[in-house]
Design an enzyme around this catalytic site. Sequence first.
Site, PDB file in Angstrom:
ATOM      1  CD  GLU A  52      -2.297   1.530   2.749  1.00  0.00           C
ATOM      2  OE1 GLU A  52      -3.358   2.149   2.818  1.00  0.00           O
ATOM      3  OE2 GLU A  52      -1.697   1.091   3.757  1.00  0.00           O
ATOM      4  CB  CYS A 109      -4.755  -1.353   5.903  1.00  0.00           C
ATOM      5  SG  CYS A 109      -3.424  -1.257   7.116  1.00  0.00           S
ATOM      6  CG  HIS A 161      -8.437  -9.971   5.054  1.00  0.00           C
ATOM      7  ND1 HIS A 161      -7.392  -9.285   5.605  1.00  0.00           N
ATOM      8  CD2 HIS A 161      -8.501 -11.147   5.725  1.00  0.00           C
ATOM      9  CE1 HIS A 161      -6.848 -10.021   6.570  1.00  0.00           C
ATOM     10  NE2 HIS A 161      -7.511 -11.150   6.665  1.00  0.00           N
ATOM     11  CG  ASN A 166      -6.385 -11.627   1.615  1.00  0.00           C
ATOM     12  OD1 ASN A 166      -6.483 -10.655   2.347  1.00  0.00           O
ATOM     13  ND2 ASN A 166      -5.267 -12.317   1.527  1.00  0.00           N
ATOM     14  N   GLY A 214      -6.510 -16.813   3.972  1.00  0.00           N
ATOM     15  CA  GLY A 214      -6.421 -18.255   4.219  1.00  0.00           C
ATOM     16  C   GLY A 214      -5.091 -18.758   4.735  1.00  0.00           C
TER      17      GLY A 214
END
Length: 483
Positions: free
Chosen positions: A43, A116, A183, A214, A216
């Site tokens: 990022e 985030c 996520h 996302n 995992g």
Amino acid sequence: GQINNSRLSFSNITALAPMVRVGTLPMRLLALDYGADVVYCEELIDIKMAQCQRVVNEVLETVDFVAPDDRVMFRTCEREKGNVVFQMGTADPDRALAVARLVEKDVAAVDVNMGCPKEYSTKGGMGAALLSDPDKIEAILRTLVTGVSIPVTCKIRILPSLEETISLVRRIEKTGAAAVAVHGRFKEERPRHPVHCDYIQAVAQAVSIPVIANGGSLDHVKTNADIEEFRKVTGASSVMLARAAMWNASVFRSQGALPLEKIMEDYLKYAIRYDNNAFNTKYCLCQMLRDKVESPLGKQVQAAQTNAEISEAYGLQEFYRQTQEQLQARRDALQSGSQPERPVTDGDVTTMAVKFERREYPPQITPKMFLLEWSRKEKLEQPQYETVQRAQDRAFQSTVTVAQKKYRSSLWEKSKKFAEQAAAIVCLRVLGVPEGRIGEEDSGLVCKRKREGKVNGAAEEERSRKRPVNRAADPCLSVDVCT
């Protein structure tokens, strides 16, 4: 350039997730080599990127986005051009668009970070803070989708209820976003919490754009075969890996994992070849070492301060030496090929086409110091520098006056200090005075003490320009990567 029909596809792909400090160029290239289809950069914050200048680095054969303090914020190359997604942190549609346009020609897609949970991201209303402001999400994505020609995606975390999550993803789809990475954790959950596959599955069923699963790495994905399993369990079109790939990038290999030693060596070769920041190289290797970070090799890596020292730890000194020679040869060829090194008179100013290359001088030595010492020895007034900045690329050019004569470089530099150094080099070369370069005959001009690195005034000032490194806060051992 690519024609638009070769737009990056997000369906049925495996991706390297955006990871702060991990997703720099060497790791992205490594993931591509091992079989990842798409790689996201770490990022990067819109405010920082908006101040960058796009610089074609002909020596490294990269495109660099360079901040005003000379730090390279983002470095990319031809090999990843069709696969790299630029992820930004933003809370402002116009700023987001300015950054997207800046990088548009060099990347395959742009992504907005909406997941985030770390403070540096959320305090500016970016990252996971956007999840509670769907109107802003919509404004940012619409502005980007209409403003650039490459695909626009985003990465979110799941919201407290399934209904809210589905409603948000449907709004995202309506903006024209090409894909959404989900996520499967709530904003307050950490990597140690299990991932909610049921949420990802519900989202994948609710929209028709590709959903990228996302989260995992903890329970689901340890091997390449697990990737397919995770895709099935989540019902998603694609899978994005963060920590599983950080610890073992060969998880992307369908032919099976490689030994850690081989992975670290492949990584380090890219770090050397692309002149990666040594502390970043070190951080990534420490993440790969994991519990072996206290082994003899781990200790050697932690103690290393430069890419040269890191390459010694891995027995890659020879590779390091050859790479430096190749880069130097390219530097020399570019120097000699670009302009004749003859002085030219321009009005009352003597000019030469000279760039100041920091690495060609020992750490405490600079041409300005040599020129100052020479003027003192000749009992002349001290050199006067006059610097101008031009608007189009904010570059600098400096003119130095010594003994009533003026000298300047015809090439523009990206900082005022570098411009002054370039002017000093022109003056020294025209006068036939040594300038302090590595490998130059010792002139005895600058007292020996300084050459041996006992820093004093002038050198101190030069030193402070170099990026300060706080060793006490050596990041090697902090493992909570933000994804």
